[in-house]
Design a protein around this motif. Structure first.
Motif, PDB file in Angstrom:
ATOM      1  N   ASP A 275     -20.142  14.602 -22.014  1.00  0.00           N
ATOM      2  CA  ASP A 275     -20.227  13.142 -22.088  1.00  0.00           C
ATOM      3  C   ASP A 275     -18.859  12.504 -21.883  1.00  0.00           C
ATOM      4  OD1 ASP A 275     -22.914  13.370 -22.583  1.00  0.00           O
ATOM      5  OD2 ASP A 275     -22.756  13.079 -24.745  1.00  0.00           O
ATOM      6  N   PHE A 276     -17.827  13.107 -22.501  1.00  0.00           N
ATOM      7  CA  PHE A 276     -16.465  12.570 -22.361  1.00  0.00           C
ATOM      8  C   PHE A 276     -16.039  12.566 -20.903  1.00  0.00           C
ATOM      9  CE2 PHE A 276     -11.920  13.209 -21.921  1.00  0.00           C
ATOM     10  CZ  PHE A 276     -11.402  12.193 -22.690  1.00  0.00           C
ATOM     11  N   TYR A 277     -16.277  13.662 -20.207  1.00  0.00           N
ATOM     12  CA  TYR A 277     -15.875  13.722 -18.802  1.00  0.00           C
ATOM     13  C   TYR A 277     -16.661  12.728 -17.955  1.00  0.00           C
ATOM     14  CZ  TYR A 277     -14.698  15.333 -14.176  1.00  0.00           C
ATOM     15  OH  TYR A 277     -14.257  15.371 -12.868  1.00  0.00           O
ATOM     16  N   ALA A 278     -17.952  12.602 -18.222  1.00  0.00           N
ATOM     17  CA  ALA A 278     -18.772  11.656 -17.454  1.00  0.00           C
ATOM     18  C   ALA A 278     -18.283  10.226 -17.632  1.00  0.00           C
ATOM     19  CB  ALA A 278     -20.235  11.779 -17.871  1.00  0.00           C
TER      20      ALA A 278
ATOM     21  N   ARG B  14     -24.599  11.537 -13.809  1.00  0.00           N
ATOM     22  CA  ARG B  14     -23.454  10.683 -13.463  1.00  0.00           C
ATOM     23  C   ARG B  14     -22.388  11.481 -12.732  1.00  0.00           C
ATOM     24  NH1 ARG B  14     -21.452   7.527 -18.684  1.00  0.00           N
ATOM     25  NH2 ARG B  14     -19.933   6.788 -17.148  1.00  0.00           N
ATOM     26  N   ILE B  15     -22.113  12.680 -13.211  1.00  0.00           N
ATOM     27  CA  ILE B  15     -21.093  13.525 -12.573  1.00  0.00           C
ATOM     28  C   ILE B  15     -21.530  13.910 -11.165  1.00  0.00           C
ATOM     29  CG2 ILE B  15     -19.924  15.748 -12.704  1.00  0.00           C
ATOM     30  CD1 ILE B  15     -20.129  15.470 -15.792  1.00  0.00           C
ATOM     31  N   ALA B  16     -22.810  14.255 -11.005  1.00  0.00           N
ATOM     32  CA  ALA B  16     -23.322  14.630  -9.685  1.00  0.00           C
ATOM     33  C   ALA B  16     -23.236  13.467  -8.707  1.00  0.00           C
ATOM     34  CB  ALA B  16     -24.769  15.114  -9.814  1.00  0.00           C
ATOM     35  N   THR B  17     -23.564  12.267  -9.174  1.00  0.00           N
ATOM     36  CA  THR B  17     -23.477  11.081  -8.321  1.00  0.00           C
ATOM     37  C   THR B  17     -22.044  10.827  -7.884  1.00  0.00           C
ATOM     38  OG1 THR B  17     -25.385  10.091  -9.428  1.00  0.00           O
ATOM     39  CG2 THR B  17     -23.951   8.608  -8.189  1.00  0.00           C
ATOM     40  N   PHE B  18     -21.130  10.955  -8.836  1.00  0.00           N
ATOM     41  CA  PHE B  18     -19.711  10.758  -8.529  1.00  0.00           C
ATOM     42  C   PHE B  18     -19.232  11.783  -7.505  1.00  0.00           C
ATOM     43  CE2 PHE B  18     -15.229  11.746  -9.480  1.00  0.00           C
ATOM     44  CZ  PHE B  18     -14.657  10.500  -9.313  1.00  0.00           C
TER      45      PHE B  18
END
Length: 512
Positions: free
Chosen positions: A27-30, A145-149
């Motif tokens: 969560d922190f990284y996202a 979110r990470i995948a989208t980024f």
């Protein structure tokens, strides 16, 4: 004898425990991936968390030989999950209000209690599937979110003009020291808002041949915007009106870490770029590929604290902070590294960003350590007197540093600046459109003192803004005409604001 079902059960419980113990880091990284140089630091913490989870499970298995490993893994995963959920509002806020210094100890007890209850009550194997499904559900939004980024392919981009430089020769090539004292207010702001006369410090600077700009202003009220625009000698915004936006954070962070027009111009003229890492502020750490990196005191920095704040660890440390593991970023950190800097090939350009006097309020006027929460956004109005004490410490350490530099390098060109002023009026707790003239004056009024060759001092007009720093320096070195920018001023709200991602421009006449 274990069956295939037993192995499958163990694998699922292991996966559930791994997700539960690291979902807070995911969560922190996202939430922060656009502001981070990469995932490596977060991955190191994830590996450490998994190792601790494994060791706890192994220790419990040794003590509880008759308890199936799958139950121990689930209990351990749940215990670490609760331990890493300490910073969730409103739970954390209520704990601090009602329990004060006991809050972290109570939370540790709650995490241990969760593990004990789980061990005692989880007996049905179906609980493994439920735990795995729930842990996956917790992790899914951040993974998306990470995948989208990642699919957008957003990387730190520096404009070609920032990196391309033709070989040039300067009429003079002194060593250049750019020393940024974070959040250092202008003299008149100190007099009006703090009732503090900073005249002795200003007179001492003038005694060392500094020109002190009495009406200097920052163009942005936040570090990443201010520094990136100063080194790019351009406003780091795009669009107009309602569509006005700051450049992507990754772009600006790359500029702060040396991928900028100033460094390109100076290195093309034979300068060595030296980057001083203050040890606390993650933004100003050295780029991974920076060969001339000088590090201040080593300790837990801003990123470490942001990650560890998800757990009670930081609050437990703060309660025993007379001997602190935090790297506080004082001026003495730079003074201690002057010999390493002097050993760099000359001429050199040093960028040294010192966190002081910016909060945390951690130094008394005699520079002894003051207990402080390691929070960069604690602009509490009642802390103004303590801030003045910290500023007094910064003054004494800065003068000692400057005396050392001018004694050993008498021809040095020295820029002593802040990136912005203070925010004790609660500027970042209200929308930018509600900022008053007093709010703007406090936040944009910035220290700016230049020790220039005598022939260039007339260029340093009292009302120059920070964006004109390096156009002036480069004109001084090359002999080219200096053309100041038309001054512009922007507020770019922080990421915890509803206006994050926007840039709001203020008329120049409102920023005095």
């Amino acid at each position: 004898m274990q069956t295939r079902d037993d192995h499958w059960l163990l694998l699922r419980s292991l996966l559930a425990a791994a997700i539960l113990s690291t979902v807070a880091l995911l969560d922190f990284y996202a939430e922060n991936m656009t502001a981070l140089a990469g995932p490596s630091r977060v991955l190191h913490y994830a590996a450490g968390t998994l190792a601790i989870t494994a060791m706890l499970a192994a220790a419990l298995k040794i003590m509880l030989r008759r308890v199936p490993l799958w139950r121990i893994l689930l209990a351990t995963g749940l215990m670490v999950f609760v331990f890493c959920a300490y910073d969730i509002d409103p739970i954390h806020r209520e704990l601090k209000i009602h329990l004060g210094h006991f809050a972290p100890l109570v939370w540790v007890s709650a995490a241990l209690g969760t593990g004990i209850v789980a061990l005692a009550t989880i007996r049905n194997r179906a609980a493994v599937s439920i735990a795995l499904a729930l842990s996956a559900a917790f992790a899914a939004p951040s993974i998306a979110r990470i995948a989208t980024f990642a699919t957008r392919g957003e990387t730190a981009r520096a404009a070609k003009s920032d990196l391309a430089g033709t070989r040039e020769r300067f009429a003079r090539s002194p060593n250049i020291y750019w020393i940024v004292l974070d959040g250092y207010p202008r003299q008149d702001v100190l007099a009006e808002d703090f009732k503090f006369d900073n005249g002795d410090f200003i007179r001492s600077l003038r005694g060392l041949d500094f020109t002190v700009l009495a009406k200097s202003r920052s163009n942005f009220p936040a570090t990443v915007n201010s520094i990136s625009s100063t080194v790019s000698f351009d406003y780091t915004v795009e669009g107009e009106g309602e569509a006005l936006r700051p450049l992507p954070l990754q772009d600006m962070r790359a500029r702060v870490r040396g991928k900028n027009r100033t460094v390109a111009r100076l290195t093309s003229a034979g300068y060595t770029y030296v980057h001083f890492e203050n040890g606390y502020d993650y933004l100003t750490e050295c780029a991974p590929d920076e060969p001339r990196c000088v590090r201040g005191n080593v300790g837990l920095d801003e990123l470490d604290i942001a990650i560890l704040s998800n757990t009670p660890i930081v609050d437990l440390m703060v309660q025993h902070r007379q001997s602190t593991p935090f790297a506080w970023g004082g001026v003495d950190d730079l003074s201690a590294k002057l010999n390493a800097i002097r050993a760099m090939p000359s001429p050199f350009f040093l960028y040294a960003h010192v966190l002081a006097p910016h909060p945390p309020i951690r130094f008394r006027s005699d520079c002894s350590f003051r207990p402080a929460d390691p929070d960069l956004q604690l602009w509490s109005p009642e802390a103004r007197p303590a801030f003045v004490e910290q500023l007094t410490c910064v003054n004494s350490q800065t003068l000692a540093l400057l005396h050392d530099i001018t004694r050993t390098d008498p021809d040095a060109l020295i820029l002593l600046q802040s990136d912005h002023g203070t925010a004790f009026r609660g500027q970042f707790q209200k929308p930018p459109t509600a900022w008053t003239e007093e709010d703007l004056h406090e936040r944009f009024g910035a220290l700016d003192a230049m020790r220039l060759p005598r022939s260039c001092r007339a260029m340093a007009a009292d009302d120059l803004t920070l964006i004109d720093t390096f156009p002036l320096v480069l004109s001084c070195l090359s002999g080219a005409e200096f053309k100041p920018h038309h001054p512009r001023f922007f507020v770019t709200p922080y990421d915890n604001s509803a206006d994050f991602g926007r840039a709001i421009e203020y008329p120049a006449e409102r920023v005095r």
